[in-house]
Design an enzyme around this catalytic site. Structure first.
Site, mmCIF file in Angstrom:
data_model
loop_
_atom_site.group_PDB
_atom_site.id
_atom_site.type_symbol
_atom_site.label_atom_id
_atom_site.label_comp_id
_atom_site.label_asym_id
_atom_site.label_seq_id
_atom_site.Cartn_x
_atom_site.Cartn_y
_atom_site.Cartn_z
ATOM 1 N N SER A 37 0.295 5.723 2.360
ATOM 2 C CA SER A 37 1.094 5.023 1.823
ATOM 3 C C SER A 37 -0.443 3.939 1.259
ATOM 4 C CB SER A 37 1.539 4.520 3.418
ATOM 5 O OG SER A 37 2.576 4.097 2.829
ATOM 6 N N ARG A 38 -0.261 2.850 0.743
ATOM 7 C CA ARG A 38 -1.671 1.744 0.845
ATOM 8 C C ARG A 38 -2.783 1.918 1.691
ATOM 9 N NH1 ARG A 38 2.377 -2.389 -2.083
ATOM 10 N NH2 ARG A 38 3.337 -1.817 -0.723
ATOM 11 N N ASP A 85 17.468 11.330 -7.723
ATOM 12 C CA ASP A 85 18.523 11.060 -7.320
ATOM 13 C C ASP A 85 17.826 9.787 -7.745
ATOM 14 O OD1 ASP A 85 21.214 9.628 -5.863
ATOM 15 O OD2 ASP A 85 19.436 8.058 -5.162
ATOM 16 N N HIS A 113 22.291 8.388 -8.856
ATOM 17 C CA HIS A 113 21.144 6.805 -7.434
ATOM 18 C C HIS A 113 22.547 6.910 -6.360
ATOM 19 C CE1 HIS A 113 18.854 3.235 -7.574
ATOM 20 N NE2 HIS A 113 18.641 3.407 -6.822
ATOM 21 N N GLU A 153 17.731 4.768 -15.751
ATOM 22 C CA GLU A 153 19.021 4.992 -15.999
ATOM 23 C C GLU A 153 20.775 4.456 -16.668
ATOM 24 O OE1 GLU A 153 18.945 4.602 -11.285
ATOM 25 O OE2 GLU A 153 18.035 5.617 -11.124
ATOM 26 N N LEU A 194 5.481 5.457 3.490
ATOM 27 C CA LEU A 194 6.325 5.627 4.951
ATOM 28 C C LEU A 194 6.461 4.077 5.202
ATOM 29 C CD1 LEU A 194 6.583 8.067 6.980
ATOM 30 C CD2 LEU A 194 4.741 6.949 7.822
ATOM 31 N N GLY A 195 7.701 3.786 4.874
ATOM 32 C CA GLY A 195 8.470 2.585 5.144
ATOM 33 C C GLY A 195 9.530 2.730 6.311
ATOM 34 N N ARG A 196 10.485 2.401 5.570
ATOM 35 C CA ARG A 196 11.824 2.058 6.488
ATOM 36 C C ARG A 196 12.031 3.949 6.637
ATOM 37 N NH1 ARG A 196 12.918 -3.958 5.859
ATOM 38 N NH2 ARG A 196 12.425 -3.236 2.662
ATOM 39 N N ILE A 197 12.953 3.770 5.076
ATOM 40 C CA ILE A 197 13.216 5.030 4.386
ATOM 41 C C ILE A 197 11.965 6.454 4.665
ATOM 42 C CG2 ILE A 197 14.445 6.530 2.631
ATOM 43 C CD1 ILE A 197 15.502 3.294 1.662
ATOM 44 N N ILE A 222 13.844 9.793 -4.122
ATOM 45 C CA ILE A 222 15.089 8.794 -3.634
ATOM 46 C C ILE A 222 14.966 7.210 -3.723
ATOM 47 C CG2 ILE A 222 16.325 9.735 -2.069
ATOM 48 C CD1 ILE A 222 14.074 7.961 -0.694
ATOM 49 N N ARG A 261 12.055 5.059 -7.203
ATOM 50 C CA ARG A 261 12.615 4.624 -7.924
ATOM 51 C C ARG A 261 11.678 5.717 -8.805
ATOM 52 N NH1 ARG A 261 15.421 1.819 -5.909
ATOM 53 N NH2 ARG A 261 15.684 -0.333 -6.166
HETATM 54 N N1 NAI Z 1 18.309 6.111 -3.568
HETATM 55 C C1 NAI Z 1 18.965 5.115 -3.448
HETATM 56 O O1 NAI Z 1 20.113 4.677 -3.766
HETATM 57 C C2 NAI Z 1 17.630 4.090 -3.175
HETATM 58 C C3 NAI Z 1 16.786 4.590 -3.491
HETATM 59 N N2 NAI Z 1 15.862 2.765 -2.522
HETATM 60 C C4 NAI Z 1 14.353 2.830 -2.290
HETATM 61 O O2 NAI Z 1 13.314 3.297 -1.715
HETATM 62 C C5 NAI Z 1 12.633 2.236 -1.876
HETATM 63 C C6 NAI Z 1 11.886 1.602 -0.092
HETATM 64 O O3 NAI Z 1 12.510 1.098 0.817
HETATM 65 P P1 NAI Z 1 12.261 0.455 1.964
HETATM 66 O O4 NAI Z 1 11.515 1.645 3.058
HETATM 67 O O5 NAI Z 1 14.080 -0.306 2.624
HETATM 68 O O6 NAI Z 1 11.707 -0.282 1.879
HETATM 69 P P2 NAI Z 1 10.072 -0.128 2.656
HETATM 70 O O7 NAI Z 1 9.581 -1.773 2.074
HETATM 71 O O8 NAI Z 1 9.953 -0.216 4.423
HETATM 72 O O9 NAI Z 1 8.867 1.113 2.376
HETATM 73 C C7 NAI Z 1 7.859 0.943 1.372
HETATM 74 C C8 NAI Z 1 6.752 1.362 1.773
HETATM 75 O O10 NAI Z 1 6.010 2.179 -0.057
HETATM 76 C C9 NAI Z 1 5.150 1.441 0.147
HETATM 77 N N3 NAI Z 1 4.482 1.206 -0.972
HETATM 78 C C10 NAI Z 1 4.629 0.644 -1.947
HETATM 79 N N4 NAI Z 1 3.969 0.981 -2.575
HETATM 80 C C11 NAI Z 1 3.271 1.833 -2.312
HETATM 81 C C12 NAI Z 1 2.211 2.238 -3.423
HETATM 82 N N5 NAI Z 1 2.219 2.181 -4.651
HETATM 83 N N6 NAI Z 1 1.559 3.572 -3.080
HETATM 84 C C13 NAI Z 1 2.082 3.700 -2.161
HETATM 85 N N7 NAI Z 1 2.742 3.673 -0.802
HETATM 86 C C14 NAI Z 1 3.545 2.025 -1.786
HETATM 87 C C15 NAI Z 1 5.195 0.057 1.420
HETATM 88 O O11 NAI Z 1 4.142 0.546 1.850
HETATM 89 C C16 NAI Z 1 6.190 0.687 1.949
HETATM 90 O O12 NAI Z 1 5.391 1.622 3.314
HETATM 91 C C17 NAI Z 1 13.517 0.697 -2.378
HETATM 92 O O13 NAI Z 1 12.572 0.034 -2.522
HETATM 93 C C18 NAI Z 1 14.139 1.596 -3.196
HETATM 94 O O14 NAI Z 1 13.416 1.422 -3.970
HETATM 95 C C19 NAI Z 1 16.674 1.802 -1.574
HETATM 96 C C20 NAI Z 1 17.664 2.103 -0.982
HETATM 97 C C21 NAI Z 1 18.570 2.740 -1.410
HETATM 98 O O1 LIG Z 2 18.529 1.320 -4.534
HETATM 99 C C1 LIG Z 2 19.091 0.735 -3.897
HETATM 100 C C2 LIG Z 2 18.443 0.098 -3.545
HETATM 101 O O2 LIG Z 2 19.238 -0.673 -2.255
HETATM 102 O O3 LIG Z 2 17.590 -0.144 -4.149
#
Ligand code: NAI
Ligand SMILES: O=CC(=O)O
Length: 322
Positions: free
Chosen positions: A183-184, A265, A288, A270, A161-164, A239, A241
């Site tokens: 989440s952790r 996605d 992606h 990839e 539950l981060g930004r996205i 969405i 990784r």
């Molecule tokens: N499909 C696409 O085109 C895109 C994919 N992404 C992916 O989305 C991810 C998230 O982006 P944001 O929300 O901005 O990042 P963020 O850092 O705000 O959120 C990530 C969340 O994942 C949680 N997390 C990390 N490891 C964990 C684990 N082992 N167990 C449980 N929770 C865990 C963190 O506590 C955090 O709340 C990016 O790191 C990227 O990999 C981002 C942009 C585009």
């Molecule tokens: O997967 C895309 C990203 O911004 O991370």
């Protein structure tokens, strides 16, 4: 954001555009710096001497920056990442060498959340499969599409539950039966139900949406046990990784109908997608595309450029990772 030339003339600063970037960003970098284009698969040890002079490197998330490329560039000060995910950057190595790293958070959040919701609907409501049957003429031939489940009332489990993740949850508040998350640790300031144990979380969800960051800590977080806990009526959207889900376990669970469907996605290797998925009508595949809108890619590029501007002029970086 308007790109403004910094006071110090940076035109002579050598930088690397690493791997394919994006035309608007390529042009702005070329206008601004002395750019060397380096292919993502170039051997770092075979870089020509003038490229080794690079003081900054701009890279797409899928390419990142390894310890080897950092070591091959003795004057490297700054890595500007054209993505929010930095799982392909050896951040510990960058820190140890005093190399700054920036990424592009926030500006892409809404578009990635939109795609997650789109994949949820496409998977639950069979949108891609039904599109295929109409185009194939099956409907006109009298084939009756199978009934699907409904999105309304589903228990939506957000993994990460981060930004996205939060932006996805906000979009689904209007239709979900319940929104829960794993989440952790619990996230402050949210009313969604936190489930500490990943298997309990999967059992309590009708659909899991994976929105964690990637990297070693999250690798294989969704494994066979979690998919079985989600169960034969359950679906998963990713969405985040590809590495966050054990891809072999996912393909097996889908093939054996131990889960009901998936909207994906992102993939482990990839642009290669497991071929077994191609013939599965209960799977929706995207190349992606989370942040791949005209508006967001420009905003991401502007943020990369603004971080480079700050670095050139000695101001604090806008979105530092290291
Ligand atoms: N499909 C696409 O085109 C895109 C994919 N992404 C992916 O989305 C991810 C998230 O982006 P944001 O929300 O901005 O990042 P963020 O850092 O705000 O959120 C990530 C969340 O994942 C949680 N997390 C990390 N490891 C964990 C684990 N082992 N167990 C449980 N929770 C865990 C963190 O506590 C955090 O709340 C990016 O790191 C990227 O990999 C981002 C942009 C585009
Ligand atoms: O997967 C895309 C990203 O911004 O991370």
């Amino acid at each position: 954001m308007t790109y403004i030339r910094a006071m110090t003339d940076p035109a002579a600063i050598p930088i690397i555009a690493y791997g394919p970037l994006y035309p608007y960003l390529d042009e702005a970098l070329a206008w601004r710096f002395a750019v060397h284009a380096v292919a993502a698969d170039a051997d770092p040890e075979a870089l020509p001497p003038q490229v080794r002079e690079a003081r900054a490197l701009v890279s797409f998330g899928s390419v990142g920056a390894s310890a080897a490329i950092m070591d091959a560039l003795p004057k490297l000060e700054m890595i500007g990442l054209f993505s929010v995910g930095y799982d392909k950057v050896d951040v510990a190595h960058a820190r140890a060498k005093g190399i700054r790293v920036t990424n592009t958070p926030d500006v892409l959040t809404d578009d990635v959340a939109d795609l997650a919701v789109g994949l949820l609907y496409a998977t639950v409501r069979h949108i891609a499969a039904n599109d295929r049957m109409v185009r194939a003429g099956d409907w006109a031939r009298g084939v009756k599409p199978a009934l699907c489940g409904r999105v309304t009332g589903k228990r939506i489990g957000i993994l990460g539950l981060g930004r996205i993740g939060r932006a996805i949850a906000r979009r689904l508040e209007a239709v979900a039966g319940e929104i829960l998350y794993h989440s952790r640790r619990p996230v402050a300031g949210t009313a969604y139900r936190y489930v500490a144990d990943p298997l309990d979380f999967a059992r309590a969800s009708d659909v899991i949406i994976v929105a964690t960051s990637g990297g070693p800590e999250a690798r294989g977080l969704v494994d066979a046990a979690m998919l079985d806990a989600l169960g034969p009526e359950g679906m998963i959207v990713n969405i985040s990784r590809g590495s966050v889900i054990d891809e072999d376990a996912l393909v097996a669970a889908l093939a054996e109908k131990r889960i009901a469907g998936a909207g994906l996605d992102v993939f482990a290797n990839e642009p290669h997608v497991p071929e077994a998925l191609f013939s599965m009508d209960h799977v929706v595949l995207q190349p992606h595309q989370g942040s791949a809108t005209v508006e967001t890619r420009k905003a991401m590029a502007d943020l990369v450029l603004a971080n480079l501007d700050a670095w050139v002029s000695g101001r604090p970086l806008l979105t530092p990772v290291a």
